[in-house]
Write a protein that holds these residues in place. Structure first.
Motif, short mmCIF file in Angstrom:
data_model
loop_
_atom_site.label_atom_id
_atom_site.label_comp_id
_atom_site.label_asym_id
_atom_site.label_seq_id
_atom_site.Cartn_x
_atom_site.Cartn_y
_atom_site.Cartn_z
N ILE A 1 0.00 10.11 -12.57
CA ILE A 1 0.46 8.77 -12.95
C ILE A 1 1.74 8.38 -12.23
O ILE A 1 1.90 7.23 -11.81
N ASN A 2 2.65 9.32 -12.05
CA ASN A 2 3.96 8.99 -11.51
C ASN A 2 4.11 9.16 -10.00
O ASN A 2 5.03 8.60 -9.40
N ILE A 3 3.22 9.92 -9.37
CA ILE A 3 3.35 10.17 -7.94
C ILE A 3 2.08 9.80 -7.16
O ILE A 3 2.13 9.00 -6.23
N ALA A 4 0.94 10.40 -7.52
CA ALA A 4 -0.27 10.20 -6.73
C ALA A 4 -0.80 8.77 -6.82
O ALA A 4 -1.15 8.17 -5.80
N LEU A 5 -0.87 8.22 -8.03
CA LEU A 5 -1.43 6.87 -8.21
C LEU A 5 -0.59 5.80 -7.51
O LEU A 5 -1.14 4.91 -6.84
N PRO A 6 0.74 5.82 -7.62
CA PRO A 6 1.54 4.87 -6.84
C PRO A 6 1.30 5.01 -5.34
O PRO A 6 1.27 4.01 -4.62
N GLY A 7 1.12 6.26 -4.87
CA GLY A 7 0.82 6.46 -3.45
C GLY A 7 -0.49 5.83 -3.05
O GLY A 7 -0.60 5.20 -1.99
N MET A 8 -1.50 5.93 -3.91
CA MET A 8 -2.80 5.34 -3.63
C MET A 8 -2.72 3.81 -3.59
O MET A 8 -3.32 3.17 -2.72
N ILE A 9 -1.96 3.23 -4.50
CA ILE A 9 -1.83 1.76 -4.57
C ILE A 9 -1.16 1.22 -3.31
O ILE A 9 -1.66 0.29 -2.68
N LEU A 10 -0.04 1.81 -2.94
CA LEU A 10 0.68 1.35 -1.75
C LEU A 10 -0.09 1.69 -0.48
O LEU A 10 -0.14 0.90 0.47
N GLY A 11 -0.72 2.87 -0.45
CA GLY A 11 -1.47 3.27 0.73
C GLY A 11 -2.66 2.36 1.00
O GLY A 11 -3.01 2.11 2.16
N SER A 12 -3.29 1.82 -0.06
CA SER A 12 -4.45 0.95 0.13
C SER A 12 -4.07 -0.34 0.85
O SER A 12 -4.89 -0.92 1.57
#
Length: 318
Positions: free
Chosen positions: A49-60
């Motif tokens: 929730i705090n690291i991987a998901l934000p990375g996925m959102i910005l990376g997309s």
């Protein structure tokens, strides 16, 4: 606005769902074999929730080769917000109609409103409509993430035992919220080609899907097998979530929104199984993780049949 492409074989959709469900099964087995435990589930949920998901959102956004026009972005954002608001109203009415008891209403409302947009929605849209659909899905997903970590989290706090959790604005200032806001700004500014940063964030975000599915499988292993199927109310809610809600969204918006890829993406994403991050949010906010896990299990199984049917419906009416 882009026209609706002819869908690929429905076999591709079945393969995507079965592949994802297989990872849930691995998580289930890992808990039974003691490779995972409840504390590990909580820590892994926190990491996602705090690291991987934000990375996925910005990376997309930062790895996209093409973004919609500014007008299409605003239209898609507006459609996403409007559809979410309709689902909130419907979810409240539906849980009252079914007489869902206290301690369960919040999780049922969460399940009705928040589908598996990122983890199952993206691969399903690619299988049905091709990669162009992901451009709209990325924009559509921004309001979803804003709502799931605010309204969705608030739903779950209403089911906690004893005194209800008091939430403030600080509760919702999370890395996911911040990344969503940044992604919206980047999209509107047309900033989407940052090879090194974007690839790094995408790689970081790539652990989100398998980790979330492992957590779901592990949480299912906490219950006796006979309890996985849940109650008749849960099945009614699941069928409503998968089949009725997307048809309702189509009925409301089809007179106003031109037929095309944007509307098709909206309808398809409305019919996804229960969001995988619902189980993780239950750990974080004290929600009813047992009912959430049951709802995730039942809707994911039913999606093997419902998603191909929904895809056929969308390509027929649009």
């Amino acid at each position: 606005e882009r026209t609706l492409p002819v869908p690929e074989s429905m076999l591709g959709i079945f393969q995507e769902i079965v592949t994802l469900f297989a990872i849930v099964a691995v998580g289930y087995g890992a808990k039974k074999l003691h490779f995972m435990n409840n504390e590990f589930d909580r820590m892994l949920s926190k990491l996602v929730i705090n690291i991987a998901l934000p990375g996925m959102i910005l990376g997309s956004v930062l790895t996209a080769t093409q973004l919609p026009s500014a007008q299409e972005v605003w239209e898609c954002l507006g459609l996403s917000f409007a559809s979410m608001l309709i689902m909130f109203v419907v979810a409240y009415g539906f849980t009252l109609l079914l007489r869902i008891p206290d301690g369960h209403r919040g999780v049922y409302r969460f399940m009705l409103c928040f589908g598996n947009v990122g983890f199952i929605g993206y691969p399903v849209l690619t299988a049905v409509f091709g990669p162009d659909a992901l451009v709209y899905a990325a924009v559509f997903n921004l309001p979803f993430n804003l709502f799931v970590f605010t309204v969705g989290a608030w739903f779950l706090t209403q089911d906690t035992d004893g005194v209800k959790v008091q939430t403030t604005w600080r509760t919702f200032v999370t890395p996911v919220m911040i990344s969503c806001l940044v992604a919206i700004v980047l999209t509107l500014l047309g900033i989407h080609h940052a090879p090194i940063l974007g690839d790094a964030l995408n790689t970081l975000g790539s652990i989100t899907t398998p980790a979330a599915l492992l957590i779901i499988g592990s949480s299912l292993a906490n219950m006796p097998a006979r309890e996985l199927l849940g109650s008749p109310r849960l099945w009614i809610c699941s069928l409503f979530r998968l089949m009725v809600m997307p048809v309702l969204i189509w009925a409301v918006f089809s007179p106003f929104v031109p037929s095309g890829l944007m509307l098709a993406v909206t309808i398809m994403l409305t019919g996804m199984p229960v969001a995988t991050n619902g189980t993780m949010l239950c750990y974080q906010y004290g929600g009813n993780s047992r009912v959430m896990a049951q709802g995730t299990f039942v809707t994911t199984v039913l999606a093997l049949a419902s998603i191909p049917l929904l895809a056929s419906f969308v390509t027929t009416v649009l």
